[in-house]
Design an enzyme around this catalytic site. Structure first.
Site, PDB file in Angstrom:
ATOM      1  NE  ARG A 127      76.810  -1.310  20.871  1.00 11.04           N
ATOM      2  CZ  ARG A 127      76.180  -2.346  21.157  1.00 11.04           C
ATOM      3  NH1 ARG A 127      76.695  -3.108  22.386  1.00 11.04           N
ATOM      4  NH2 ARG A 127      74.689  -2.507  20.969  1.00 11.04           N
ATOM      5  CG  ASP A 179      81.638 -15.523  14.097  1.00  7.90           C
ATOM      6  OD1 ASP A 179      81.839 -16.055  13.047  1.00  7.90           O
ATOM      7  OD2 ASP A 179      80.456 -14.790  14.413  1.00  7.90           O
TER       8      ASP A 179
END
Length: 362
Positions: A127, A179
């Site tokens: 994360r 992305d």
């Protein structure tokens, strides 16, 4: 189609479908993707998200036992959990891509059968490391939906990153296409987001490159990220307001991807060192140290102290490193990372994930 799935005579999947989507590294040109620029990105096999779709009587979105935790041992456990992990798991991402996928098919007259399914997910992408963990879950789920409804041949590869991004925008996630392109295509991809292409096509021009062109790369990240840059950036607003410095800087960042493509094709590693370092330096001038965060800057500096090239993989949280002097330099970097408390891993490049049906839509 996923090799684990089977299809009935009416085109419906009758067995489980599972897809992986890999973490991505912005190699050169980021963050110019949201400013009509150019980038080069790659997917890495070190980390991934996987989504599993199983035919079922009802449509079920299954919470993850860890990432969507709703049972705690105490109030302090809940508090610590929220401070470290935030409020959001992956359930909302799966719901959003289902909604956006259905709407896209309606708007484009793509007929879907009426069978239901259950969706579950898992991820090992750390994360807050700038490795695109959220979009990996969404893009893996999209691949499952394409196969379950047998519509892969009807939705062009080039528009799939837009669908993934639309799902994230549903949730207020602010991001660009880079992305999502990297994760939809897989491997090493050069992307041109010039305004002309975006206005005319609704997407950029995406060109896969041979992954063997890349030199050995390493990844630095913190196991427990903190101070990842808490100050809201005004760069976007300044760009919209016509700030000459921001506009010219973004153009310069985008040009690094063009120079980088040439350097990769020519195996010009000294040029790659120059371009990677320059990419970060320009970002730093635009955004400022307070916005970037002390820990993120230290990750870059750790690599530079041993003479390696380094830059953010995304907007912070992890750094991609190239050690042009080879294993001896990597050893020095390992020691510096150990002293700083950072994790260092060699990058495993994930190859293109496009299959024959995908390629036919290009």
């Amino acid at each position: 189609m996923d090799p684990n799935s089977t299809v009935s005579g009416d085109g419906q999947a009758t067995a489980a479908i599972e897809h992986r989507s890999f973490a991505r590294i912005g190699f050169l040109g980021n963050p110019s993707d949201v400013y009509f620029g150019r980038t080069i990105s790659l997917t890495i096999g070190n980390f991934w998200a996987s989504v599993k779709l199983e035919p079922s009587e009802h449509l079920v979105i299954k919470p993850h036992p860890f990432h969507d935790l709703v049972q705690f041992t105490s109030l302090d456990h809940l508090l610590n959990r929220l401070q470290n992990e935030g409020y959001y798991g992956g359930v909302r991402l799966l719901m959003a891509i289902c909604k956006v996928f259905r709407n896209y098919c309606k708007e484009n007259d793509i007929q879907l059968h009426q069978a239901n399914f259950s969706l579950s997910y898992d991820t090992n992408i750390p994360r807050q490391t700038g490795l695109s963990g959220s979009s990996a879950i969404v893009s893996a789920a999209l691949n499952c939906l394409l196969d379950f409804y047998n519509v892969r041949h009807l939705i062009k590869v080039q528009v799939r990153p837009n669908i993934v991004l639309s799902a994230e925008k549903e949730l207020g996630i602010v991001a660009g296409l880079q992305d999502r392109v990297a994760q939809v295509y897989g491997g090493l991809v050069h992307m041109d987001f010039s305004k002309e292409h975006m206005d005319k096509l609704g997407h950029g021009i995406y060109t896969p490159m041979d992954i063997s062109l890349l030199p050995p790369l390493h990844l630095i990240y913190a196991e427990n990220p903190s101070d990842s840059g808490k100050v809201h950036s005004m760069v976007r607003q300044r760009w919209l307001d016509g700030d000459e410095f921001i506009i010219s800087s973004m153009k310069e960042v985008g040009s690094l991807a063009e120079e980088g493509r040439t350097a990769l094709l020519n195996k010009d590693h000294s040029k790659l060192v120059e371009l990677m370092n320059l990419n970060f330096d320009i970002r730093r001038r635009m955004f400022g140290d307070e916005c970037l965060g002390a820990m993120n800057i230290e990750m870059v500096e750790v690599a530079r102290r041993v003479g390696a090239a380094s830059k953010f993989t995304g907007s912070g949280g992890a750094v991609v490193v190239f050690c042009p002097e080879g294993p001896s330099q990597v050893k020095l970097l390992e020691e510096e990372c150990r002293k700083a408390g950072f994790t260092l891993q060699p990058v495993k490049i994930a190859p293109s994930c496009l299959n024959d049906s995908d390629i036919q839509t290009l």
